[in-house]
Motif scaffolding. Sequence first.
Motif, short mmCIF file in Angstrom:
data_model
loop_
_atom_site.label_atom_id
_atom_site.label_comp_id
_atom_site.label_asym_id
_atom_site.label_seq_id
_atom_site.Cartn_x
_atom_site.Cartn_y
_atom_site.Cartn_z
N ALA A 23 0.86 -1.18 0.00
CA ALA A 23 0.00 0.00 0.00
C ALA A 23 0.90 1.23 0.00
O ALA A 23 1.65 1.43 0.94
CB ALA A 23 -0.89 -0.01 1.24
N PRO A 24 0.89 2.06 -1.05
CA PRO A 24 1.85 3.17 -1.15
C PRO A 24 1.87 4.06 0.08
O PRO A 24 2.93 4.53 0.49
CB PRO A 24 1.37 3.92 -2.40
CG PRO A 24 0.68 2.88 -3.21
CD PRO A 24 0.02 1.97 -2.22
N GLY A 25 0.73 4.32 0.66
CA GLY A 25 0.71 5.21 1.81
C GLY A 25 1.47 4.68 2.99
O GLY A 25 1.87 5.42 3.89
N ALA A 26 1.69 3.35 3.03
CA ALA A 26 2.35 2.75 4.18
C ALA A 26 3.85 2.91 4.13
O ALA A 26 4.52 2.75 5.14
CB ALA A 26 2.00 1.26 4.25
N ALA A 27 4.40 3.20 2.95
CA ALA A 27 5.85 3.21 2.88
C ALA A 27 6.42 4.37 2.08
O ALA A 27 7.44 4.92 2.45
CB ALA A 27 6.34 1.90 2.28
N PHE A 28 5.79 4.74 0.97
CA PHE A 28 6.43 5.66 0.06
C PHE A 28 5.97 7.11 0.23
O PHE A 28 6.74 8.03 0.01
CB PHE A 28 6.16 5.24 -1.40
CG PHE A 28 6.72 3.89 -1.72
CD1 PHE A 28 7.96 3.50 -1.28
CD2 PHE A 28 5.97 2.98 -2.46
CE1 PHE A 28 8.47 2.25 -1.57
CE2 PHE A 28 6.48 1.74 -2.76
CZ PHE A 28 7.73 1.37 -2.31
N ALA A 29 4.73 7.32 0.56
CA ALA A 29 4.20 8.68 0.57
C ALA A 29 4.43 9.35 1.91
O ALA A 29 3.54 9.94 2.50
CB ALA A 29 2.71 8.64 0.24
N SER A 30 5.65 9.25 2.41
CA SER A 30 5.98 9.84 3.70
C SER A 30 7.00 10.95 3.50
O SER A 30 7.82 10.92 2.58
CB SER A 30 6.57 8.78 4.64
OG SER A 30 5.64 7.74 4.86
N ALA A 31 6.95 11.93 4.37
CA ALA A 31 7.92 13.01 4.32
C ALA A 31 9.30 12.47 4.60
O ALA A 31 9.48 11.50 5.33
CB ALA A 31 7.54 14.07 5.34
N GLY A 32 10.30 13.09 3.99
CA GLY A 32 11.68 12.70 4.24
C GLY A 32 12.16 11.53 3.43
O GLY A 32 13.21 10.97 3.73
N LEU A 33 11.40 11.16 2.38
CA LEU A 33 11.79 10.03 1.54
C LEU A 33 12.09 10.48 0.12
O LEU A 33 11.52 11.45 -0.38
CB LEU A 33 10.69 8.98 1.52
CG LEU A 33 10.42 8.23 2.82
CD1 LEU A 33 9.27 7.25 2.63
CD2 LEU A 33 11.66 7.51 3.31
N GLU A 34 12.97 9.73 -0.51
CA GLU A 34 13.33 9.94 -1.92
C GLU A 34 13.10 8.63 -2.65
O GLU A 34 13.42 7.56 -2.12
CB GLU A 34 14.80 10.36 -2.00
CG GLU A 34 15.36 10.47 -3.40
CD GLU A 34 16.84 10.82 -3.39
OE1 GLU A 34 17.51 10.58 -4.41
OE2 GLU A 34 17.33 11.32 -2.36
N THR A 35 12.55 8.68 -3.86
CA THR A 35 12.21 7.46 -4.59
C THR A 35 12.62 7.57 -6.05
O THR A 35 12.45 8.62 -6.68
CB THR A 35 10.69 7.19 -4.50
OG1 THR A 35 10.32 7.01 -3.15
CG2 THR A 35 10.32 5.94 -5.28
N ILE A 36 13.14 6.48 -6.59
CA ILE A 36 13.31 6.33 -8.03
C ILE A 36 12.56 5.08 -8.45
O ILE A 36 12.35 4.16 -7.64
CB ILE A 36 14.79 6.24 -8.46
CG1 ILE A 36 15.48 5.03 -7.80
CG2 ILE A 36 15.53 7.53 -8.15
CD1 ILE A 36 16.87 4.75 -8.37
N HIS A 37 12.13 5.03 -9.70
CA HIS A 37 11.38 3.87 -10.16
C HIS A 37 11.58 3.69 -11.65
O HIS A 37 12.03 4.60 -12.37
CB HIS A 37 9.89 4.01 -9.82
CG HIS A 37 9.26 5.26 -10.38
ND1 HIS A 37 8.75 5.35 -11.65
CD2 HIS A 37 9.08 6.48 -9.82
CE1 HIS A 37 8.27 6.55 -11.87
NE2 HIS A 37 8.46 7.27 -10.78
N GLY A 38 11.23 2.52 -12.13
CA GLY A 38 11.37 2.20 -13.55
C GLY A 38 10.59 0.95 -13.89
O GLY A 38 9.79 0.46 -13.09
N ALA A 39 10.83 0.41 -15.08
CA ALA A 39 10.11 -0.76 -15.57
C ALA A 39 11.09 -1.88 -15.88
O ALA A 39 12.20 -1.64 -16.37
CB ALA A 39 9.31 -0.41 -16.81
N ALA A 40 10.66 -3.12 -15.58
CA ALA A 40 11.44 -4.31 -15.91
C ALA A 40 10.54 -5.53 -15.76
O ALA A 40 9.61 -5.53 -14.95
CB ALA A 40 12.65 -4.45 -14.99
#
Length: 325
Positions: A23-40
């Motif tokens: 669930a994105p809100g549980a891990a990624f949508a928090s202050a103080g975080l940086e994220t990169i993403h892609g496809a594979a």
Amino acid sequence: MPDHATTFSRRRAMGMGAAALLAPGAAFASAGLETIHGAAFGTTWRVTGPAGSGLEALRRPVDQLLAGIDRRMSPWRSDSEVGRFNSSHAGGHAISDDTATVTAAALRVAEESGGCFDPTFGPAVSHWGFGPITGGGATGWRGLALSGGRLTKAWSDLTFDPCGIAKGWALDRLADLAQAAGHADLLLDLGGELAAVGHHPSGRPWQVAIEDPRPARTGLAAALTFEAGAVATSGLRAQSYALDGRTYGHIIDPTTGEPVQGRLLSVTVLARSAMEADAWATALFAAGDAEGPALARRRGLRAVFLFDDNGLRQETTGGADHALL
């Protein structure tokens, strides 16, 4: 398989075996975080760490790593090692060290699970509307043997499908790559399977959520906390279709050659490695309603089982209840 099944969604690469977990809100949508993403692998990857970590420098190495694994192990590619092996005659065939590592692990889990995990069931998966291995037909993991960098098959129509384990191995390599680059606190996601390194920037362990696996339901079924390990889920939500009142999923019951049927909707496994979590989530779901939890207890596996018993019922093994929030 009914003719209608050809119109339903199918796995398009080796990475599509797991049910959606995070669930994105549980891990990624928090202050103080940086994220990169892609496809594979026909799915997506994501790396999350503390803000200012400089994760962007990982993008190209991650893409190169995953592309190389795809070239070696994707059963969707006729030019991959696995693709060439599947179309080859009986006997021994040279494979790379990486493919041998994944194959050895697949055969070990096949033995330890009593065949509930069987990497030769690719033709059966395809027969029911999922997966790429339309040739072949023989099944039985004991027909495969690995020795000295050579994979041998007993029959020409025996095939090897690493979809239930190779994505986990790729996620482990992704974690290794990030740590080697100096990143100590990360959450890594490859197609819904997760690996944790260190802690959330707040100092607490990483927290993730298991989606409600019931069809047409939204929301969360459970939340987990974990660190220095991996989580994988197998079930019906991501890869299934309904026809004439029956739900057909991509995980095959090795005793019938048909999609698993029963009250079990998903299995989430917490393990030291993503490869282990990936394979055992598949094996435990294939084992079914009663044997799945029993097998997990015999093997000492930390798992969360979700059943449809006139409502969602939860069962845990191996101390997984201590990870629940």
